[in-house]
Design a protein around this motif. Sequence first.
Motif, PDB file in Angstrom:
ATOM      1  N   THR A 155       0.827  -1.194  -0.126  1.00 25.48           N
ATOM      2  CA  THR A 155       0.046  -0.030  -0.018  1.00 25.48           C
ATOM      3  C   THR A 155       1.006   1.294   0.081  1.00 25.48           C
ATOM      4  OG1 THR A 155      -0.169  -0.153   2.555  1.00 25.48           O
ATOM      5  CG2 THR A 155      -1.899  -1.098   1.046  1.00 25.48           C
ATOM      6  N   ARG A 156       2.237   1.032   0.388  1.00 23.70           N
ATOM      7  CA  ARG A 156       3.082   2.467   0.243  1.00 23.70           C
ATOM      8  C   ARG A 156       4.281   2.051  -0.723  1.00 23.70           C
ATOM      9  NH1 ARG A 156       5.117   3.543   5.613  1.00 23.70           N
ATOM     10  NH2 ARG A 156       5.386   1.297   5.892  1.00 23.70           N
ATOM     11  N   PHE A 157       4.916   3.174  -1.080  1.00 25.14           N
ATOM     12  CA  PHE A 157       6.090   3.079  -1.942  1.00 25.14           C
ATOM     13  C   PHE A 157       7.235   3.235  -0.990  1.00 25.14           C
ATOM     14  CE2 PHE A 157       2.814   4.709  -4.668  1.00 25.14           C
ATOM     15  CZ  PHE A 157       2.712   3.699  -5.734  1.00 25.14           C
ATOM     16  N   LEU A 158       7.854   2.235  -0.456  1.00 22.36           N
ATOM     17  CA  LEU A 158       9.020   2.334   0.460  1.00 22.36           C
ATOM     18  C   LEU A 158      10.184   2.686  -0.340  1.00 22.36           C
ATOM     19  CD1 LEU A 158       8.248  -0.693   2.585  1.00 22.36           C
ATOM     20  CD2 LEU A 158       7.522   1.464   2.978  1.00 22.36           C
ATOM     21  N   ARG A 159      11.187   3.447   0.499  1.00 19.04           N
ATOM     22  CA  ARG A 159      12.298   3.782   0.074  1.00 19.04           C
ATOM     23  C   ARG A 159      13.379   3.002  -0.659  1.00 19.04           C
ATOM     24  NH1 ARG A 159      15.204   8.629   0.290  1.00 19.04           N
ATOM     25  NH2 ARG A 159      13.991   9.492   1.445  1.00 19.04           N
ATOM     26  N   ALA A 160      13.516   1.916   0.112  1.00 16.25           N
ATOM     27  CA  ALA A 160      14.157   0.493  -0.228  1.00 16.25           C
ATOM     28  C   ALA A 160      13.755   0.266  -1.571  1.00 16.25           C
ATOM     29  CB  ALA A 160      14.110  -0.462   0.859  1.00 16.25           C
ATOM     30  N   VAL A 176       9.991   1.322 -13.181  1.00 17.37           N
ATOM     31  CA  VAL A 176       8.516   1.310 -12.647  1.00 17.37           C
ATOM     32  C   VAL A 176       8.507   0.669 -11.262  1.00 17.37           C
ATOM     33  CG1 VAL A 176       6.039   1.180 -12.829  1.00 17.37           C
ATOM     34  CG2 VAL A 176       7.399   1.858 -14.623  1.00 17.37           C
ATOM     35  N   LEU A 177       8.069   1.211  -9.946  1.00 16.70           N
ATOM     36  CA  LEU A 177       7.801   0.575  -8.898  1.00 16.70           C
ATOM     37  C   LEU A 177       6.162   0.329  -8.680  1.00 16.70           C
ATOM     38  CD1 LEU A 177       8.266  -0.880  -6.232  1.00 16.70           C
ATOM     39  CD2 LEU A 177       8.357   1.748  -5.303  1.00 16.70           C
ATOM     40  N   ASP A 237      -1.693  -2.027  -4.227  1.00 17.52           N
ATOM     41  CA  ASP A 237      -2.665  -1.752  -3.548  1.00 17.52           C
ATOM     42  C   ASP A 237      -2.422  -0.063  -3.016  1.00 17.52           C
ATOM     43  OD1 ASP A 237      -3.601  -4.163  -4.065  1.00 17.52           O
ATOM     44  OD2 ASP A 237      -3.470  -4.739  -2.051  1.00 17.52           O
ATOM     45  N   ALA A 238      -1.496   0.580  -3.514  1.00 19.18           N
ATOM     46  CA  ALA A 238      -1.300   1.848  -3.002  1.00 19.18           C
ATOM     47  C   ALA A 238      -2.496   2.795  -3.345  1.00 19.18           C
ATOM     48  CB  ALA A 238      -0.072   2.614  -3.564  1.00 19.18           C
ATOM     49  N   GLU A 239      -2.972   4.079  -2.765  1.00 22.93           N
ATOM     50  CA  GLU A 239      -4.072   4.763  -3.079  1.00 22.93           C
ATOM     51  C   GLU A 239      -3.772   5.501  -4.385  1.00 22.93           C
ATOM     52  OE1 GLU A 239      -5.054   7.286   0.058  1.00 22.93           O
ATOM     53  OE2 GLU A 239      -5.455   5.487   1.465  1.00 22.93           O
ATOM     54  N   GLN A 240      -2.639   5.935  -4.652  1.00 25.94           N
ATOM     55  CA  GLN A 240      -2.245   6.756  -5.849  1.00 25.94           C
ATOM     56  C   GLN A 240      -1.117   6.447  -6.579  1.00 25.94           C
ATOM     57  OE1 GLN A 240      -2.418  10.955  -3.869  1.00 25.94           O
ATOM     58  NE2 GLN A 240      -4.476  11.072  -4.557  1.00 25.94           N
ATOM     59  N   SER A 241      -1.289   6.906  -8.001  1.00 24.73           N
ATOM     60  CA  SER A 241      -0.063   6.932  -8.729  1.00 24.73           C
ATOM     61  C   SER A 241       0.458   8.153  -9.076  1.00 24.73           C
ATOM     62  CB  SER A 241      -0.412   6.031  -9.917  1.00 24.73           C
ATOM     63  OG  SER A 241      -1.007   4.675  -9.745  1.00 24.73           O
ATOM     64  N   ASP A 242       1.735   8.180  -9.504  1.00 19.46           N
ATOM     65  CA  ASP A 242       2.390   9.344  -9.910  1.00 19.46           C
ATOM     66  C   ASP A 242       1.680   9.651 -11.407  1.00 19.46           C
ATOM     67  OD1 ASP A 242       4.209   9.385  -8.236  1.00 19.46           O
ATOM     68  OD2 ASP A 242       5.687   8.672  -9.153  1.00 19.46           O
ATOM     69  N   LEU A 243       1.318  10.859 -11.794  1.00 21.07           N
ATOM     70  CA  LEU A 243       0.639  11.090 -12.928  1.00 21.07           C
ATOM     71  C   LEU A 243       1.513  11.505 -14.166  1.00 21.07           C
ATOM     72  CD1 LEU A 243      -1.918  13.707 -11.376  1.00 21.07           C
ATOM     73  CD2 LEU A 243      -2.169  11.384 -11.650  1.00 21.07           C
ATOM     74  N   ALA A 244       3.105  11.472 -13.990  1.00 21.11           N
ATOM     75  CA  ALA A 244       3.677  11.578 -15.130  1.00 21.11           C
ATOM     76  C   ALA A 244       5.278  11.261 -15.020  1.00 21.11           C
ATOM     77  CB  ALA A 244       3.957  13.177 -15.607  1.00 21.11           C
ATOM     78  N   TRP A 245       5.837  10.969 -16.017  1.00 25.23           N
ATOM     79  CA  TRP A 245       7.418  10.465 -15.727  1.00 25.23           C
ATOM     80  C   TRP A 245       8.116  11.762 -15.069  1.00 25.23           C
ATOM     81  CZ3 TRP A 245       9.422   5.844 -15.236  1.00 25.23           C
ATOM     82  CH2 TRP A 245       8.593   4.834 -15.840  1.00 25.23           C
ATOM     83  N   ARG A 286      15.151   7.464 -16.185  1.00 28.15           N
ATOM     84  CA  ARG A 286      14.407   8.230 -15.267  1.00 28.15           C
ATOM     85  C   ARG A 286      14.315   7.821 -14.039  1.00 28.15           C
ATOM     86  NH1 ARG A 286      13.531   9.425 -20.669  1.00 28.15           N
ATOM     87  NH2 ARG A 286      11.770  10.802 -21.111  1.00 28.15           N
ATOM     88  N   ARG A 287      13.986   8.657 -13.055  1.00 26.54           N
ATOM     89  CA  ARG A 287      13.622   8.339 -11.632  1.00 26.54           C
ATOM     90  C   ARG A 287      12.540   7.363 -11.718  1.00 26.54           C
ATOM     91  NH1 ARG A 287      15.266  11.002  -6.825  1.00 26.54           N
ATOM     92  NH2 ARG A 287      16.863  12.653  -7.474  1.00 26.54           N
ATOM     93  N   PRO A 288      12.414   6.252 -10.908  1.00 22.08           N
ATOM     94  CA  PRO A 288      11.191   5.343 -10.871  1.00 22.08           C
ATOM     95  C   PRO A 288       9.817   6.056 -10.690  1.00 22.08           C
ATOM     96  CG  PRO A 288      12.978   4.384  -9.386  1.00 22.08           C
ATOM     97  CD  PRO A 288      13.224   5.867  -9.802  1.00 22.08           C
ATOM     98  N   ARG A 289       9.045   5.613 -11.718  1.00 20.53           N
ATOM     99  CA  ARG A 289       7.559   6.243 -11.390  1.00 20.53           C
ATOM    100  C   ARG A 289       6.932   5.146 -10.391  1.00 20.53           C
ATOM    101  NH1 ARG A 289       4.146   8.211 -16.695  1.00 20.53           N
ATOM    102  NH2 ARG A 289       1.881   8.211 -15.414  1.00 20.53           N
ATOM    103  N   HIS A 290       6.084   5.844  -9.792  1.00 21.52           N
ATOM    104  CA  HIS A 290       5.414   5.142  -8.473  1.00 21.52           C
ATOM    105  C   HIS A 290       3.826   4.897  -8.954  1.00 21.52           C
ATOM    106  CE1 HIS A 290       8.271   7.888  -6.029  1.00 21.52           C
ATOM    107  NE2 HIS A 290       8.800   6.839  -6.665  1.00 21.52           N
ATOM    108  N   VAL A 291       3.671   3.707  -9.236  1.00 21.33           N
ATOM    109  CA  VAL A 291       2.039   3.397  -9.589  1.00 21.33           C
ATOM    110  C   VAL A 291       1.442   2.297  -8.901  1.00 21.33           C
ATOM    111  CG1 VAL A 291       2.644   4.145 -12.110  1.00 21.33           C
ATOM    112  CG2 VAL A 291       2.739   1.620 -11.397  1.00 21.33           C
ATOM    113  N   ASN A 292       0.023   2.300  -8.735  1.00 15.78           N
ATOM    114  CA  ASN A 292      -0.732   1.071  -8.248  1.00 15.78           C
ATOM    115  C   ASN A 292      -0.956   0.345  -9.554  1.00 15.78           C
ATOM    116  OD1 ASN A 292      -2.686   2.478  -9.376  1.00 15.78           O
ATOM    117  ND2 ASN A 292      -3.412   3.528  -7.482  1.00 15.78           N
TER     118      ASN A 292
END
Length: 283
Positions: free
Chosen positions: A100-105, A132-133, A137-145, A154-160
Motif C-alpha cells: 500500500t506504500r512506496f517504500l524507499r528501499a 517502474v515501482l 494496492d497503493a491509493e495513488q499513482s504518479d501522474l507523469a514521468w 528516469r527516476r522510478p515512477r510510482h504506480v498502483n
Amino acid sequence: THGSHAMTRDAAYYSASTASFRSASTSEVVGILTQSSRGAVESAQVAAWSHEIDLLRDVLAGVAGHVFLEFDIPRLGSRIDAVVISAGAIIPLEFKVGATRFLRADIEQAWDYGLDLKNFHRGSHNASIFPVLVATDAEQSDLAWPEPHPDGVRRPRHVNAAGLRTAILDAIASATGPAVLGSAWGREAYEPTPTIVQAARALYARHSVEAISRSDASAKNLGVTSRTVEQVIVDAQRNGWKALVVVTGVPGAGKTLVGLNIAPRHRRAVQDDPTHAVFLSGN
C-alpha cells in the motif's frame, strides 16, 4: 524449450512477444517460471507471479513488443520482476503485490535496476529507460514521468495496479532513439567491470585498464579518466601544489580500476621518490 514461449537465453526465466504472452494462460507462464527457477518455489511466490501475469496481460493489450519475466541482474545478485520492451522504451518493473506504500528501499531497488541496465547491459546503453515501482494496492499513482537524467534513465515512477498501463504507454510515447528489438535485446551481453581481485591480477600482469575492461564505451571512459588523473599528478609535481581528485560513477563503473591503473604505473615512474603512489581501497 517451450514452443512459442521459449526463453531466448538464461538471462530471463520467461521471454515472449507481448502477443504470445497475452495468449498464454497464467498457469502456463507460471509453470515455465517454476521450471526455470530450478528449485522449490513457495506458494507465496506462485501467487505473486500469478498476480503480476494477470495484471500485465491486461495492461499490455494493444502494446507491441516483448516481455521478460525474472530477468537476471548478475552484479546485483537479483532478478527484475519484469521488463517490457516496446518501441524505443525499456521498462523494468518491480512489483510489490499487496503493498500500500512506496517504500524507499523499493524505490531504490527499482532505480538500481534501471541504472544497472543502462551501464552494464550492452543492449540498453543507448536506450531510454523507465523504471517502474508497482505497489499494487497503493491509493495513488504518479501522474507523469520525471524528466530524464543526462544518461537517459528516469527516476522510478510510482504506480498502483490501476496506473500501470498509463505509465507504460507514457514511457513508450516519451522514448527517444531507435526502436529496441526485444528478442535481440534479451541476448545482449551483460558486461560489468571485473572484480577487484580480477582487476589487480590483470594489472600486475602488465595489462592496462583498457585491456582488462570490455571493449565497449566503459573502456574508453576508464582510459580517459586515468589519463586525466595522471595529468593532474604531473602538473601538481611540476608546479609544487597539492591536488584532490574526486572520481565519481555508479557502483561497478570502474572507479577502483582507475586507482589500480594509476598507482602501480606512477610508483614505477618515481620509485626513488619517498612520496610515490600508495593505493588503499575498502575493496
